[in-house]
Design a protein around this motif. Structure first.
Motif, PDB file in Angstrom:
ATOM      1  N   GLY A 241       0.791  -1.225   0.000  1.00 25.33           N
ATOM      2  CA  GLY A 241       0.000   0.000   0.000  1.00 25.33           C
ATOM      3  C   GLY A 241       0.817   1.266   0.000  1.00 25.33           C
ATOM      4  N   VAL A 294      -6.000   1.834  -3.159  1.00 25.54           N
ATOM      5  CA  VAL A 294      -4.926   1.735  -2.173  1.00 25.54           C
ATOM      6  C   VAL A 294      -5.484   1.740  -0.763  1.00 25.54           C
ATOM      7  CG1 VAL A 294      -2.819   2.808  -1.277  1.00 25.54           C
ATOM      8  CG2 VAL A 294      -3.329   2.924  -3.737  1.00 25.54           C
ATOM      9  N   THR A 300      -2.087  -2.396  -2.362  1.00 26.56           N
ATOM     10  CA  THR A 300      -2.235  -1.601  -3.578  1.00 26.56           C
ATOM     11  C   THR A 300      -2.730  -2.521  -4.685  1.00 26.56           C
ATOM     12  OG1 THR A 300      -0.446  -0.055  -3.035  1.00 26.56           O
ATOM     13  CG2 THR A 300      -1.056  -0.230  -5.347  1.00 26.56           C
ATOM     14  N   GLU A 326      -8.713   5.614  -2.290  1.00 29.06           N
ATOM     15  CA  GLU A 326      -7.879   5.309  -1.132  1.00 29.06           C
ATOM     16  C   GLU A 326      -8.770   4.943   0.044  1.00 29.06           C
ATOM     17  OE1 GLU A 326      -4.869   7.808   1.667  1.00 29.06           O
ATOM     18  OE2 GLU A 326      -4.327   7.706  -0.458  1.00 29.06           O
TER      19      GLU A 326
END
Length: 339
Positions: A241, A294, A300, A326
C-alpha cells in the motif's frame, strides 16, 4: 420544485439532457436509489443541491465551474468528470485537486460513458472504507480469472510469457497480447521491486531493478488476468500500500507534458524518476480504463481494462479513464467534515 422539497447530495451537470438522464440513472442506482437531479444550467442545479453535497458528475466542458464550486461553495463535494476528448487538462486538474478522483474517458462510438465506471466511482467515493470489488465483479458473469504469485525474477518472466499466452487464448490479437505482456512486466516490476519495504519503511529492492530477487512469503504480489469475451483485465496486487495519489497523477502528467498526449498513448516508458512513479504513464496509456485502489501500508491494486472489440489503431485516439481510490480513515473523516 417547492422550498420544502429535500435537497440533493448527488447531482449531474450535463448539457445533453438525454446523456444526463442515462448517467443519473446509473448514479442513483449506485447510491441506493437516491434522487439525482440533472441540469444544464448551473444556477438551476445549485437551487436543488443541499448545503453539503457529496458528489457532482459533469462533462469536462464544465470542469472550471465545478472546480470553483468545490473550492468556494461546497467543500464537501467530490467530482466525477467525463470527456470524449483529451484528458490532459482534467489530469492536470486532478493533480492539484484531490477531490477529483475519477476521470471517465467516453469512447466516441458509445452513447454514454461506461455505466460500470460511473457506478464504481459513485460507490467508491461515497463509501471510501468499503472493500473494492473483486476483479470478476467488474467483468461479465462467467468471466475466467487466471492468477499468479511470482516470487522470483524467473517467476516474473514466466508469468509475463503466460499473460501473453492467455491473452491470445482470450481473443486478443498477437500485437495486443504483446502489449498486455509488457504491461504485466511493468506492473510486476513495481509490485516486486518498488513496493516492498522493511519494518522501518525503507525500500528493500528498488535500488537495483536489474538484480534477481527472491521475495519473502509476505512480500509476494498477486497478478490476475480476467477475460469475459469482450474485455481483458490485468490486475496487480501488492501487500504494502505504498502507492500514493501524487505518484499516480504526477507520473502521468509529467509524461504528458513532456511528450504531448498523442505520443503518450503509445506504449512508452517514463524513466525520468525511479520508485512508484516509474512507468505510470505507460500503465495509464496501456488500457482503456485504469483503476488504482490503495489501502495505505497494507494493499495496492492496479487494474487495467482492455476492450477487445476496439481496433488497436482506433484505441490510440480514444481518451483513457483513470480512477484513484484510497481506503483510509482519513478519507472518511475528510468526507464527513467537508474538507
Amino acid at each position: 420544485m417547492s422550498d420544502s422539497a429535500p435537497k440533493a447530495t448527488i447531482a449531474v451537470l450535463e448539457r445533453n439532457r438525454v446523456v444526463g438522464q442515462r448517467i443519473a440513472r446509473v448514479m442513483s442506482a449506485a447510491a441506493g436509489m437516491q434522487d439525482v437531479p440533472i441540469a444544464s444550467d448551473p444556477a438551476e442545479l445549485r437551487a436543488r443541491l443541499s448545503d453539503r453535497p457529496l458528489l457532482l458528475g459533469c462533462d469536462a466542458a464544465d470542469l472550471d465551474l465545478a472546480l470553483d464550486w468545490i473550492a468556494e461553495r461546497y467543500p464537501s463535494m467530490h467530482l466525477l468528470v467525463w470527456t470524449s476528448g483529451s484528458t490532459d487538462v482534467v489530469l492536470h486538474a486532478a493533480l492539484r485537486e484531490p477531490r477529483l478522483s475519477s476521470i471517465v474517458g467516453w469512447p466516441s462510438f458509445a452513447s454514454m460513458p461506461r455505466p460500470w465506471e460511473i457506478a464504481l466511482a459513485v460507490r467508491r467515493i461515497l463509501k471510501p472504507l468499503a472493500l473494492p470489488p473483486r476483479l470478476s465483479d467488474l467483468l461479465s458473469w462467467g468471466a475466467t480469472i487466471v492468477k499468479w504469485r511470482p516470487r522470483t525474477s524467473d517467476d516474473r518472466d514466466r508469468t509475463v510469457a503466460e499473460v501473453a499466452h492467455w491473452a491470445e487464448r482470450a481473443g486478443a490479437p498477437a500485437r495486443v497480447a504483446e502489449r498486455l505482456a509488457a504491461l504485466a512486466h511493468e506492473l510486476l516490476m513495481n509490485a516486486m521491486y518498488d513496493a516492498p519495504v522493511d519494518g522501518r519503511g525503507r525500500p528493500r529492492y528498488t535500488h537495483d531493478r536489474r538484480r534477481d530477487i527472491v521475495l519473502e512469503e509476505s512480500e509476494i504480489p498477486t497478478l490476475r488476468l480476467g477475460a469475459d469475451g469482450a474485455h481483458i483485465a490485468l490486475q496487480a496486487h501488492d501487500p504494502f500500500g505504498g502507492l500514493r495519489r501524487h505518484h499516480v497523477f504526477e507520473g502521468i502528467t509529467r509524461g504528458l507534458s513532456a511528450r504531448g498526449e498523442a505520443s503518450a498513448r503509445a506504449p512508452v516508458l517514463d524513466t525520468s524518476r525511479g520508485g512508484a512513479g516509474l512507468g505510470m504513464l505507460k500503465i495509464y496509456a496501456a488500457g482503456a480504463v485504469l483503476v488504482v485502489d490503495v489501502a495505505p501500508t497494507s494493499s495496492t491494486m492496479v487494474t487495467s481494462f482492455w476492450d477487445l472489440d476496439v481496433n488497436p489503431r482506433e484505441f490510440r485516439s480514444l481518451p483513457a479513464s483513470i480512477h484513484y481510490f484510497e481506503r483510509s480513515t482519513s478519507a472518511v473523516e475528510t468526507l464527513e467534515r467537508g474538507g
